[in-house]
Write an enzyme that holds these catalytic residues in place. Structure first.
Site, PDB file in Angstrom:
ATOM      1  N   ASP A 184       0.863  -1.182   0.000  1.00 35.85           N
ATOM      2  CA  ASP A 184       0.000   0.000   0.000  1.00 35.85           C
ATOM      3  C   ASP A 184       0.904   1.237   0.000  1.00 35.85           C
ATOM      4  O   ASP A 184       2.132   1.145   0.151  1.00 35.85           O
ATOM      5  CB  ASP A 184      -0.977  -0.007   1.189  1.00 35.85           C
ATOM      6  CG  ASP A 184      -2.186   0.895   0.923  1.00 35.85           C
ATOM      7  OD1 ASP A 184      -2.121   1.743   0.015  1.00 35.85           O
ATOM      8  OD2 ASP A 184      -3.198   0.767   1.633  1.00 35.85           O
TER       9      ASP A 184
HETATM   10  C1  NOJ Z   1      -4.000   3.967   0.215  1.00 29.07           C
HETATM   11  C2  NOJ Z   1      -5.174   3.053   0.387  1.00 29.07           C
HETATM   12  O1  NOJ Z   1      -5.086   2.364   1.606  1.00 29.07           O
HETATM   13  C3  NOJ Z   1      -5.341   2.049  -0.736  1.00 29.07           C
HETATM   14  O2  NOJ Z   1      -6.559   1.395  -0.578  1.00 29.07           O
HETATM   15  C4  NOJ Z   1      -5.239   2.717  -2.068  1.00 29.07           C
HETATM   16  O3  NOJ Z   1      -5.434   1.784  -3.087  1.00 29.07           O
HETATM   17  C5  NOJ Z   1      -3.876   3.379  -2.162  1.00 29.07           C
HETATM   18  N1  NOJ Z   1      -3.748   4.384  -1.145  1.00 29.07           N
HETATM   19  C6  NOJ Z   1      -3.634   4.001  -3.538  1.00 29.07           C
HETATM   20  O4  NOJ Z   1      -4.438   5.091  -3.700  1.00 29.07           O
END
Ligand code: NOJ
Length: 738
Positions: free
Chosen positions: A265
């Site tokens: 993430d």
């Molecule tokens: C953080 C989030 O937790 C995740 O779900 C998302 O896909 C990513 N950022 C990318 O935007």
């Protein structure tokens, strides 16, 4: 491209080139005009020029023309002309926004979610995207956590059905086919278990809770063929997911057989330092690589450290090859070596995006996601009556949720716009009554950048209230569209108090003083404490964040054109002190049904039951479900049992009931939940019509993680329930004989 050719390509790549394939940046690093949508903390990344030139994927930017240009320029520079991957959070729609995922859970119709995902994939694909960071399949039990809106709810079976459907919708049979994108199952694992519902917080779960409740939906998404998985931010039993070798290598890749690309993430590998697990960036890079994380999202941890680690022989280059091979394979599955632009097409953007077909689907999905929580005869409304719409969502476009980052609120149909077409213009009035948020809540949303809401001066608020109360006095019926602000749910929006904003409660109380016929239409990203709302309102219609066609779908439901059939995918707690609360809990040694005995498992100030349980939802008609009939008294390893009921529509209009099957294993080597959802059917019935509904109960349905660590079933007695919510007591007994 054949696998041998891919392998030859990999063999020919330099170490740096390979490491750069494992780096994901935002589009803004490439072209100044490419400002992307920032979905994580903006850090000074310190990535070198060369890395920027060669990074293998970008996130957060879309648009056919932009991405085609970028792809062309990138491939010209990339020594082996390897195409780049374009990724984005297309969570519940690209431009046509469907109801938020928790609302989709309420439809109990995974096939519908599959269609929504396919439509989203088509809009994303023509906009140049290859991968969506969806579906989010985290199990959720805690309404304080803002991201419950992004999940399908609290039940492993329901979530698994939706996980599978959404992966199929995004990817189809072949993600390289036209209008398909790669799906990314997230967040692995157990992100929804954050302690106290506080975002990014610690997760502590014993292995049997992890395996029986939290892991099944990820597994379902992987079994459906998802090309990617994303790590979660949290620690799981002391180890951050992104550097958790056991979780990623043993469980994800070993047991679940996932062989696609594992992406961290946003900055999650770097954050393992803050967690106190990695000593520094080099240590984080080594640990994440060893855990099998292939792409580092938006930090330079991999790009700045892996080369040195290989040179010092601290990590094996074979691990890098393994990760890069998976990335190349994904590019290959998408057909990018043959057609690096895939479906990116400026002309098709004009015809596909927000097309009538997608809007109709959004309207259908929204209508099916609404849950009628209470109805004392006020709904459906008689449009000939004198009606006042009073509330900040009456004419509000911001009904697409904070995770619809590619959507435009301006494309949404508001309630007022839709109602004007249907309600008697002479006798219907529309009033905001108050802003969505008062100054206290606005302050709480500090740091939300440009999207930050502003508060309305007190004087103006008083004027709005006075006008609303006057209209309420003069009306036969008041319809009150109330709710959370869209920024109060989604990522980084944990709330300790799960009430409606105080300014709206004041409006509701004042209106209730002058008119007792109140229908509340509720917009929210999470279960709320609705005690007072349901006391003051005669009818409550839960509409979540319904998406682009929200207003039209709401008017369909208010007028009875659509008869609500949604069921709660997550318990609505009695109050926040009960959270986390979920239907599939354990009985305890002193259940609450022991009569007036002091020493039993209960609160002394509130009931144990949530205000509205999982699976609950009313209709404008009534259904009767007959006692359960079984065609035998035992399930064996070879013989299944059939359970059936007759469902009758005893009311005066057509409607749809969701008939739900639950099981309880009465005594086992590990205690089993009070009830577990094992099946459901949606049954459409005309007034007076009846239908038989059957479920087959076989041995695999009875399996769980046993005390000896193996998965299987155990001999003994079971209760089987068939009803229209998780609190049904329509039951029969059977035995399982091995
Ligand atoms: C953080 C989030 O937790 C995740 O779900 C998302 O896909 C990513 N950022 C990318 O935007």
């Amino acid at each position: 491209m054949e696998r041998e050719k891919l392998k030859a390509l990999l063999d020919d790549m330099s170490l740096q080139e390979k490491i750069d394939q494992m780096l994901q940046l935002m589009g803004v690093f490439y072209q100044e005009d490419m400002e992307g949508i920032l979905t994580g903390p903006a850090r000074n990344m310190g990535v070198g020029e060369e890395d920027i030139r060669l990074a293998g994927s970008i996130l957060g930017t879309y648009g056919a023309a932009k991405l085609k240009k970028l792809q062309k320029e990138y491939m010209e520079k990339q020594p082996h002309h390897i195409p780049m991957l374009f990724m984005m959070d297309v969570i519940h729609g690209m431009k046509t926004i469907f109801p938020m995922p928790l609302a989709q859970g309420a439809t109990f119709e995974p096939e519908l979610s599959e269609k929504c995902a396919a439509a989203a994939a088509k809009e994303a694909a023509v906009s140049g995207l290859h991968v969506t960071f969806s579906p989010m399949v985290d199990l959720v039990r805690d309404a304080r956590w803002g991201r419950v809106m992004e999940s399908n709810g609290e039940d492993p079976y329901l979530n698994s059905r939706f996980a599978k459907a959404q992966v199929k919708g995004f990817q189809g049979e072949d993600m390289g086919a036209p209008y398909k994108v790669c799906a990314c199952v997230k967040h692995f694992a157990a992100y929804g278990g954050a302690e106290a519902g506080r975002e990014y917080n610690t997760v502590e779960l014993c292995e049997h809770t992890l395996r029986d409740f939290y892991l099944p939906s990820y597994k379902a998404g992987i079994d459906a063929g998802a090309g990617m998985v994303m790590t979660s931010f949290n620690t799981l039993n002391g180890i951050p997911a992104s550097t958790n070798k056991w979780l990623m290598r043993e469980i994800l890749r070993g047991e679940m057989g996932f062989d696609g690309v594992l992406i961290s993430d946003f900055s999650a590998i770097l954050e393992t330092i803050a967690h106190g697990h990695s000593a520094d960036e080099a240590d984080a890079a080594k640990k994440a690589l060893e855990a099998g994380v292939d792409i580092d999202m938006m930090t330079s941890v991999y790009s700045a450290n892996l080369r040195k680690l290989v040179e010092e022989k601290a990590v094996d280059e074979a691990l890098i090859d393994e990760g890069v091979m998976r990335i190349l394979e994904l590019k290959n599955r998408l057909g990018l070596f043959e057609n690096p632009y895939k479906d990116a097409d400026e002309e098709e953007e004009k015809t596909v995006i927000l097309c009538r077909e997608h809007r109709n689907l959004a309207r259908e999905a929204a209508g099916k996601s609404f849950v009628l929580l209470k109805n004392e005869g006020l709904l459906p409304v008689d449009t000939e009556k004198k009606i006042a719409f009073i509330g900040p969502y009456t004419n509000n476009h911001e009904i697409i949720s904070s995770w619809a980052i590619t959507g435009d609120a301006s494309s949404c149909i508001t309630i007022e716009a839709a109602a004007e077409k249907v309600f008697d213009r002479e006798r219907t009035t529309f009033h905001p009554g108050c802003p969505v948020l008062g100054p206290k809540e606005v302050k709480g949303l500090a740091g939300f950048g440009d999207a930050k809401p502003v508060s309305v001066p007190e004087e103006e608020q008083e004027k709005m209230l006075a006008e609303a109360v006057k209209a309420a006095k003069e009306a036969d019926l008041v319809i009150m569209p109330l709710g959370e602000h869209y920024l109060q749910s989604g990522e980084a929006t944990s709330r300790a108090m799960i009430d409606l904003p105080e300014v709206q409660m004041r409006l509701l109380r004042e209106v209730a003083k002058v008119n007792e016929n109140i229908v509340v239409v509720l917009f929210n990203g999470r279960p709320l404490d609705l005690r007072e709302v349901s006391r003051l309102a005669g009818s409550v219609l839960e509409v979540w964040f319904p998406g682009t066609e929200g207003g039209a779908a709401i008017v369909d439901a208010l007028t009875g054109k659509v008869n609500p059939s949604g069921k709660l995918p997550m318990s609505f707690p009695y109050c926040v002190g009960q959270v986390p609360v979920h239907y599939n809990a354990y009985v305890t040694g002193r259940p609450d049904n022991m009569g007036q005995v002091r020493f039993r498992s209960k609160y002394i100030d509130i009931p144990n039951e949530p205000l509205y349980p999982f699976g609950y939802g009313l209709s404008y008609t009534q259904f009767e479900i007959s006692p359960v009939r079984l065609d035998g008294d035992a399930v064996t390893a070879k013989k299944a049992l059939t359970a059936s009921v007759t469902v009758k529509n005893t009311g005066e209009r057509a409607g749809t009931e969701v008939v739900q099957l639950y099981l309880q294993d009465i005594a086992a080597s590990v205690v089993r939940p009070l009830k577990e959802l094992k099946g459901f059917r949606k049954v459409e019935l005309k007034a007076g019509e009846e239908k038989e509904v059957t479920f087959v109960i076989d041995e695999p349905m009875l399996r769980f993680l046993r005390a000896d660590g193996t998965v299987g079933s155990e001999e003994g007695d079971f209760s089987l329930f068939i009803g229209n919510s998780s609190n049904t007591d329509n039951q029969a007994k059977f035995r399982y004989e091995a």
